[in-house]
Scaffold this motif. Structure first.
Motif, PDB file in Angstrom:
ATOM      1  N   LEU A  86      13.887  56.470  11.587  1.00 12.74           N
ATOM      2  CA  LEU A  86      14.287  57.723  11.986  1.00 12.74           C
ATOM      3  C   LEU A  86      15.880  57.254  12.057  1.00 12.74           C
ATOM      4  O   LEU A  86      16.893  56.024  12.337  1.00 12.74           O
ATOM      5  CB  LEU A  86      14.642  57.084  13.067  1.00 12.74           C
ATOM      6  CG  LEU A  86      12.719  58.633  13.844  1.00 12.74           C
ATOM      7  CD1 LEU A  86      12.726  58.272  14.773  1.00 12.74           C
ATOM      8  CD2 LEU A  86      12.611  58.928  13.390  1.00 12.74           C
ATOM      9  N   ASP A  87      17.038  58.441  11.971  1.00  9.08           N
ATOM     10  CA  ASP A  87      18.129  57.817  11.465  1.00  9.08           C
ATOM     11  C   ASP A  87      18.645  57.535  12.589  1.00  9.08           C
ATOM     12  O   ASP A  87      17.654  58.110  14.228  1.00  9.08           O
ATOM     13  CB  ASP A  87      18.900  58.410  10.752  1.00  9.08           C
ATOM     14  CG  ASP A  87      19.518  59.905  10.566  1.00  9.08           C
ATOM     15  OD1 ASP A  87      18.653  60.629  12.056  1.00  9.08           O
ATOM     16  OD2 ASP A  87      19.039  60.970   9.899  1.00  9.08           O
ATOM     17  N   SER A  88      20.504  57.543  12.678  1.00  7.60           N
ATOM     18  CA  SER A  88      20.939  57.184  14.266  1.00  7.60           C
ATOM     19  C   SER A  88      20.661  58.796  15.267  1.00  7.60           C
ATOM     20  O   SER A  88      21.483  58.918  16.286  1.00  7.60           O
ATOM     21  CB  SER A  88      22.146  56.561  14.152  1.00  7.60           C
ATOM     22  OG  SER A  88      22.870  58.102  13.027  1.00  7.60           O
ATOM     23  N   ALA A  89      20.919  59.681  14.614  1.00  8.77           N
ATOM     24  CA  ALA A  89      20.626  61.190  15.378  1.00  8.77           C
ATOM     25  C   ALA A  89      18.826  61.500  15.341  1.00  8.77           C
ATOM     26  O   ALA A  89      18.457  62.102  15.684  1.00  8.77           O
ATOM     27  CB  ALA A  89      21.057  62.240  14.471  1.00  8.77           C
ATOM     28  N   ARG A  90      18.316  60.456  15.361  1.00  7.02           N
ATOM     29  CA  ARG A  90      16.527  60.420  15.451  1.00  7.02           C
ATOM     30  C   ARG A  90      15.930  61.454  14.762  1.00  7.02           C
ATOM     31  O   ARG A  90      14.702  62.073  15.573  1.00  7.02           O
ATOM     32  CB  ARG A  90      16.391  60.815  17.171  1.00  7.02           C
ATOM     33  CG  ARG A  90      16.283  59.555  17.740  1.00  7.02           C
ATOM     34  CD  ARG A  90      15.735  59.418  19.507  1.00  7.02           C
ATOM     35  NE  ARG A  90      14.560  59.313  19.211  1.00  7.02           N
ATOM     36  CZ  ARG A  90      13.715  58.782  19.438  1.00  7.02           C
ATOM     37  NH1 ARG A  90      14.203  57.431  18.894  1.00  7.02           N
ATOM     38  NH2 ARG A  90      12.114  58.494  18.731  1.00  7.02           N
ATOM     39  N   GLN A  91      16.375  61.369  13.647  1.00 14.49           N
ATOM     40  CA  GLN A  91      15.965  62.506  12.551  1.00 14.49           C
ATOM     41  C   GLN A  91      14.997  61.591  11.618  1.00 14.49           C
ATOM     42  O   GLN A  91      15.491  60.570  10.592  1.00 14.49           O
ATOM     43  CB  GLN A  91      17.291  62.718  11.492  1.00 14.49           C
ATOM     44  CG  GLN A  91      17.381  64.249  12.874  1.00 14.49           C
ATOM     45  CD  GLN A  91      16.909  65.542  12.682  1.00 14.49           C
ATOM     46  OE1 GLN A  91      16.377  66.325  12.727  1.00 14.49           O
ATOM     47  NE2 GLN A  91      16.402  65.649  14.231  1.00 14.49           N
ATOM     48  N   SER A  92      13.891  61.749  10.980  1.00 17.27           N
ATOM     49  CA  SER A  92      12.911  61.418  10.532  1.00 17.27           C
ATOM     50  C   SER A  92      13.219  61.319   8.827  1.00 17.27           C
ATOM     51  O   SER A  92      13.717  62.933   8.599  1.00 17.27           O
ATOM     52  CB  SER A  92      11.574  61.466  11.167  1.00 17.27           C
ATOM     53  OG  SER A  92      10.648  61.689   9.808  1.00 17.27           O
ATOM     54  N   HIS A  93      13.168  60.086   8.174  1.00 11.37           N
ATOM     55  CA  HIS A  93      13.098  60.265   6.908  1.00 11.37           C
ATOM     56  C   HIS A  93      12.197  59.648   6.138  1.00 11.37           C
ATOM     57  O   HIS A  93      12.017  58.595   6.609  1.00 11.37           O
ATOM     58  CB  HIS A  93      14.808  59.112   6.525  1.00 11.37           C
ATOM     59  CG  HIS A  93      16.136  60.210   6.622  1.00 11.37           C
ATOM     60  ND1 HIS A  93      16.478  61.175   6.307  1.00 11.37           N
ATOM     61  CD2 HIS A  93      16.519  60.319   8.334  1.00 11.37           C
ATOM     62  CE1 HIS A  93      17.544  61.704   6.744  1.00 11.37           C
ATOM     63  NE2 HIS A  93      17.327  60.876   7.831  1.00 11.37           N
TER      64      HIS A  93
END
Length: 77
Positions: free
Chosen positions: A30-37
């Motif tokens: 999860l990135d800092s915006a809580r989006q998965s990658h």
């Protein structure tokens, strides 16, 4: 040699539940915006990644066979 998968996350659909990271910490972050990658765009076929895709509450994880583009998850209806 086993199948290779192309793994994508539709960030327009992802709600940042983190379930993918719980099921497959080696496959997702999860990135800092809580989006998965996905950690890598292509990976060996494996059960944790498939479990993560199946467990995503909004089906934001797309898995296809790298060689052919054939859907693995979600399956074609």
């Amino acid at each position: 040699m086993g199948d290779r998968w192309q793994v994508e996350v539709d960030r327009g659909v992802c709600i940042g539940s983190g379930m993918c990271v719980n099921h497959a910490p080696d496959g997702f972050v999860l990135d800092s915006a809580r989006q998965s990658h996905p950690r890598t765009a292509e990976a060996d076929a494996n059960e944790p990644t498939l479990t993560a895709a199946e467990g995503c509450p909004v089906e934001a994880i797309l898995i296809t066979l790298a060689a052919t583009g054939e859907p693995v998850f979600p399956p074609e209806e």
